[in-house]
Design a protein around this motif. Structure first.
Motif, PDB file in Angstrom:
ATOM      1  N   LEU A  45     -11.797  39.358  -8.444  1.00  0.00           N
ATOM      2  CA  LEU A  45     -13.130  38.761  -8.543  1.00  0.00           C
ATOM      3  C   LEU A  45     -14.178  39.843  -8.395  1.00  0.00           C
ATOM      4  O   LEU A  45     -14.025  40.763  -7.585  1.00  0.00           O
ATOM      5  CB  LEU A  45     -13.318  37.703  -7.446  1.00  0.00           C
ATOM      6  N   GLY A  46     -15.236  39.731  -9.158  1.00  0.00           N
ATOM      7  CA  GLY A  46     -16.307  40.714  -9.048  1.00  0.00           C
ATOM      8  C   GLY A  46     -17.587  40.242  -9.692  1.00  0.00           C
ATOM      9  O   GLY A  46     -17.668  39.132 -10.237  1.00  0.00           O
ATOM     10  N   GLU A  82     -10.269  30.601   0.480  1.00  0.00           N
ATOM     11  CA  GLU A  82      -9.111  30.449   1.354  1.00  0.00           C
ATOM     12  C   GLU A  82      -7.835  31.061   0.780  1.00  0.00           C
ATOM     13  O   GLU A  82      -6.907  31.394   1.516  1.00  0.00           O
ATOM     14  CB  GLU A  82      -8.868  28.951   1.637  1.00  0.00           C
ATOM     15  N   GLY A  83      -7.799  31.218  -0.546  1.00  0.00           N
ATOM     16  CA  GLY A  83      -6.581  31.726  -1.172  1.00  0.00           C
ATOM     17  C   GLY A  83      -6.484  33.241  -1.163  1.00  0.00           C
ATOM     18  O   GLY A  83      -7.332  33.946  -0.606  1.00  0.00           O
ATOM     19  N   GLU A  84      -5.422  33.751  -1.792  1.00  0.00           N
ATOM     20  CA  GLU A  84      -5.204  35.196  -1.903  1.00  0.00           C
ATOM     21  C   GLU A  84      -5.970  35.759  -3.093  1.00  0.00           C
ATOM     22  O   GLU A  84      -6.248  35.059  -4.070  1.00  0.00           O
ATOM     23  CB  GLU A  84      -3.706  35.482  -2.083  1.00  0.00           C
ATOM     24  N   LEU A  85      -6.302  37.038  -3.001  1.00  0.00           N
ATOM     25  CA  LEU A  85      -6.917  37.769  -4.102  1.00  0.00           C
ATOM     26  C   LEU A  85      -6.309  39.158  -4.172  1.00  0.00           C
ATOM     27  O   LEU A  85      -5.900  39.728  -3.150  1.00  0.00           O
ATOM     28  CB  LEU A  85      -8.441  37.884  -3.912  1.00  0.00           C
ATOM     29  N   GLY A  86      -6.287  39.718  -5.384  1.00  0.00           N
ATOM     30  CA  GLY A  86      -5.762  41.069  -5.540  1.00  0.00           C
ATOM     31  C   GLY A  86      -6.780  42.136  -5.204  1.00  0.00           C
ATOM     32  O   GLY A  86      -6.429  43.276  -4.884  1.00  0.00           O
ATOM     33  N   GLY A  87      -8.063  41.795  -5.280  1.00  0.00           N
ATOM     34  CA  GLY A  87      -9.116  42.758  -4.985  1.00  0.00           C
ATOM     35  C   GLY A  87     -10.464  42.212  -5.418  1.00  0.00           C
ATOM     36  O   GLY A  87     -10.556  41.236  -6.167  1.00  0.00           O
ATOM     37  N   VAL A  88     -11.534  42.855  -4.931  1.00  0.00           N
ATOM     38  CA  VAL A  88     -12.902  42.432  -5.227  1.00  0.00           C
ATOM     39  C   VAL A  88     -13.693  43.654  -5.661  1.00  0.00           C
ATOM     40  O   VAL A  88     -13.554  44.733  -5.071  1.00  0.00           O
ATOM     41  CB  VAL A  88     -13.569  41.784  -3.994  1.00  0.00           C
ATOM     42  N   ILE A  89     -14.540  43.500  -6.676  1.00  0.00           N
ATOM     43  CA  ILE A  89     -15.411  44.583  -7.121  1.00  0.00           C
ATOM     44  C   ILE A  89     -16.855  44.105  -7.125  1.00  0.00           C
ATOM     45  O   ILE A  89     -17.167  43.026  -7.638  1.00  0.00           O
ATOM     46  CB  ILE A  89     -15.024  45.105  -8.537  1.00  0.00           C
ATOM     47  N   GLY A  90     -17.741  44.916  -6.534  1.00  0.00           N
ATOM     48  CA  GLY A  90     -19.173  44.633  -6.544  1.00  0.00           C
ATOM     49  C   GLY A  90     -19.923  45.828  -7.090  1.00  0.00           C
ATOM     50  O   GLY A  90     -19.776  46.937  -6.571  1.00  0.00           O
ATOM     51  N   THR A  91     -20.704  45.639  -8.149  1.00  0.00           N
ATOM     52  CA  THR A  91     -21.461  46.747  -8.738  1.00  0.00           C
ATOM     53  C   THR A  91     -22.956  46.484  -8.606  1.00  0.00           C
ATOM     54  O   THR A  91     -23.421  45.370  -8.793  1.00  0.00           O
ATOM     55  CB  THR A  91     -21.115  46.945 -10.231  1.00  0.00           C
ATOM     56  N   MET A  92     -23.695  47.514  -8.240  1.00  0.00           N
ATOM     57  CA  MET A  92     -25.169  47.523  -8.121  1.00  0.00           C
ATOM     58  C   MET A  92     -25.707  46.254  -7.465  1.00  0.00           C
ATOM     59  O   MET A  92     -26.636  45.627  -7.970  1.00  0.00           O
ATOM     60  CB  MET A  92     -25.833  47.759  -9.478  1.00  0.00           C
TER      61      MET A  92
END
Length: 627
Positions: A511-512, A529-539
């Motif tokens: 998610l990002g 509440e669930g699992e995620l592989g990773g998160v990306i936030g830009t600017m």
């Protein structure tokens, strides 16, 4: 000159309380573009006049003059000068864009062409068009382009059937552009003057389109007749077709030839004030493309032509011959990428026909909708992997943008193609090859679009936004937002994440988001509440209202943050950095990448590629990023 612009802007600021926010911005943009177009046009002429003199001394001290010239350019404007344009053609494009924006408050055309000769059952056709669903409960289509026959030699200059057609369109709140088969000459000028009188009281008529005229100056008489008949600039645009060829090249030739310091009079398209350029869509793709991906990317690249165009007068889903038997999912993605490219045109688009002809369903919007090839109501745009689906990325756009914007820039989520080994002696040491990109293996990308909502700090202007902004601190600190909107958006994003997790597993879902989408994505991730592989936030930044819970931190989901150190909207050192300190203090797995010299809206593709490369196994070599 810059101080004079600032003085004019200050005068406008005094009127900002009575001007709509959008109109204020367009006037400022217009003044800026006018000033620089004039400056660059004069500078180009001066350079041309001095060219002969410069040739004599071009070998003397050439290198030492560059820094001095740059300093001379900056000195007259002061230290606060924000930078300039150096291209008169680009200035003209921006000038006209801002100018045209002052004339209309209507939504861009999203319509279909209808021929009065073939659409005999006018009322049912218009009702069907008005019922096509769009996103978030809005209508999918808001306009028709009515092709009128040549009535120049008839006693009645405007047929009663056409009048009934327009009355029905007005009752259904459909905007109308009349496509006229008129050519320069007195006979057609008399017809247009009479026709304009007949339709001038119908508010639905918002534009008139002329056939292609190689010498646009010859359309002066036709334009004058329309205006004299009552289709005046304040309510009706006139669309002129560009000569055949690439849009940007045709525009450059037109603007440079018709506007110069030697011009005796303003050209038609500038003197009238509400003349716009149109062209049909033309996808550049081999008749026998190597892969379906080549066709999809060609559809996206079409946006680069259309961003310089006011209106796409005709487009369809006609495909290269060998591609017509593609699977339905590929055709659907092709349609949405084409639609994204059409959205790049400032005043919108018209599909080729409603009912079609000659058994060509791809040229009939009605047939395309019935076959589920195109979806005008889609609230998420999707890019599918060319191979098996194993991972998903859900990515939220920034404030005022949409999911379509990323379909126009698919390379944002592409990786560098593995380089093939070359035989010795085949490549020169100085040879620089453009990096080729391809989709990440197995990656499906979902680009949701935020609904349009009134923005409080912009006096209720309706814009795409994940939540309302109550305040506008112009990048100096975090703005107050609507918690109700944020909670609604968060619930929607959680539903999308659940759907993707059900297909590939939560650990393979990422998610990002960018800018406003960054803060929204981080909030959705940290409340999921669930699992995620990773998160990306830009600017963007972490919202002060976003909770940080121990059980979420325990999941060790990596958060990648990317920001430019010259970002004037998300000022890192002033306040954005402090928002992420909350995550660092909570011992979250946060990785921050900061790039020198990068402003808001820059480097997003590099950052997204960096994130995906690090989180998807089997990717090509990692892209480099400072930090």
């Amino acid at each position: 000159p810059y101080q004079k612009f600032e003085a004019a802007r200050s005068e406008l600021e005094n009127l900002h309380g009575t001007l709509a926010h959008a109109l204020f911005e367009r006037i400022v943009d217009f003044l800026w573009a006018v000033a620089w177009h004039a400056a660059n046009t004069v500078a180009d002429q001066m350079d041309s006049n001095e060219e002969g003199e410069e040739e004599e001394g071009e070998d003397d001290g050439e290198d030492g003059d560059e820094d001095e010239d740059e300093a001379d350019e900056q000195d007259p404007f002061g230290d606060d000068y924000p930078g300039s344009s150096d291209d008169a053609v680009d200035d003209m494009r921006q000038l006209l864009k801002a100018f045209h924006g002052m004339f209309h408050a209507d939504e861009p055309f999203r319509g279909v062409r209808c021929s009065l000769a073939s659409e005999m059952e006018g009322s049912p056709v218009l009702e069907s068009i008005s019922r096509v669903p769009g996103a978030f409960g809005a209508g999918g289509l808001n306009a028709i382009r009515l092709l009128l026959p040549d009535w120049s030699g008839c006693a009645e200059k405007f047929d009663s059937t056409a009048g009934e057609f327009l009355l029905k369109a007005e009752a259904l709140n459909l905007q109308v552009v009349l496509e006229l088969p008129a050519v320069p000459g007195k006979v057609y000028e008399d017809w247009l003057r009479s026709l304009a009188r007949s339709v001038s009281l119908m508010k639905c008529v918002r534009g008139v389109a002329m056939p292609r005229i190689q010498d646009l100056s010859r359309a002066t008489g036709l334009m004058a007749a329309l205006r004299q008949g009552g289709l005046t600039q304040d309510r009706c645009a006139c669309f002129l077709q560009l000569p055949e060829g690439k849009v940007d090249e045709c525009q450059e030739m037109l603007y440079r030839s018709d506007v110069s310091t030697d011009a005796e009079a303003l050209p038609l398209w500038l003197a009238d004030g509400h003349v716009m350029m149109e062209a049909p869509a033309h996808i550049e793709c081999p008749e026998k493309p190597d892969t379906a991906q080549m066709v999809l990317d060609a559809a996206s690249l079409l946006s680069q032509e259309h961003e310089h165009l006011d209106l796409v007068c005709s487009w369809s889903l006609a495909l290269p011959g060998s591609f017509q038997k593609a699977e339905i999912r590929t055709i659907q993605e092709f349609a949405q990428r084409m639609l994204a490219s059409m959205e790049a045109a400032e005043r919108g688009w018209f599909f080729e026909s409603w009912s079609g002809s000659n058994g060509s369903p791809e040229r009939s919007l009605q047939a395309c909708l019935e076959r589920d090839w195109i979806n005008l109501s889609a609230t998420e745009q999707v890019m599918y992997p060319p191979d098996n689906h194993t991972r998903s990325l859900v990515y939220l756009h920034g404030f005022t943008c949409s999911g379509y914007d990323y379909l126009k820039e698919p390379h944002y989520v592409y990786r560098p193609k593995p380089k093939k080994k070359k035989a010795k002696g085949k490549a020169s040491k100085d040879e620089e090859e453009e990096e080729e990109l391809e989709p990440f293996p197995g990656l499906k990308v979902v680009f949701p679009t935020a609904p349009k909502r009134p923005i409080t700090c912009y006096k209720g202007e309706v814009l795409h936004a994940w939540h309302d902004y109550i305040t506008d601190h112009e990048g100096d600190q975090e703005d107050e937002l609507s918690m109700e909107d944020l909670q609604e958006t968060t619930a929607r994003i959680h539903t999308l994440l659940d759907a993707e997790a059900a297909l590939v597993g939560g650990k393979n879902v990422f998610l990002g988001g960018a800018s406003q989408g960054c803060g929204t994505a981080l909030h959705a991730a940290l409340t999921y509440e669930g699992e995620l592989g990773g998160v990306i936030g830009t600017m963007g930044h972490l919202l002060s209202c976003t909770p940080i819970k121990e059980n979420w931190i325990a999941k060790k989901i990596p958060i990648f943050v990317y920001n430019g150190l010259e970002d004037s909207t998300m000022k890192w050192h002033e306040w954005v950095k402090a928002t992420y300190c909350r995550l660092q203090d909570a011992k979250a797995d946060i990785r921050i990448v900061l790039d020198e010299g990068v402003d808001h809206g820059e480097n997003e593709d590099v950052w997204m590629r960096n994130f995906l490369t690090q989180n998807i196994k089997g990717s090509a070599a990692k892209s480099k990023s400072k930090g």
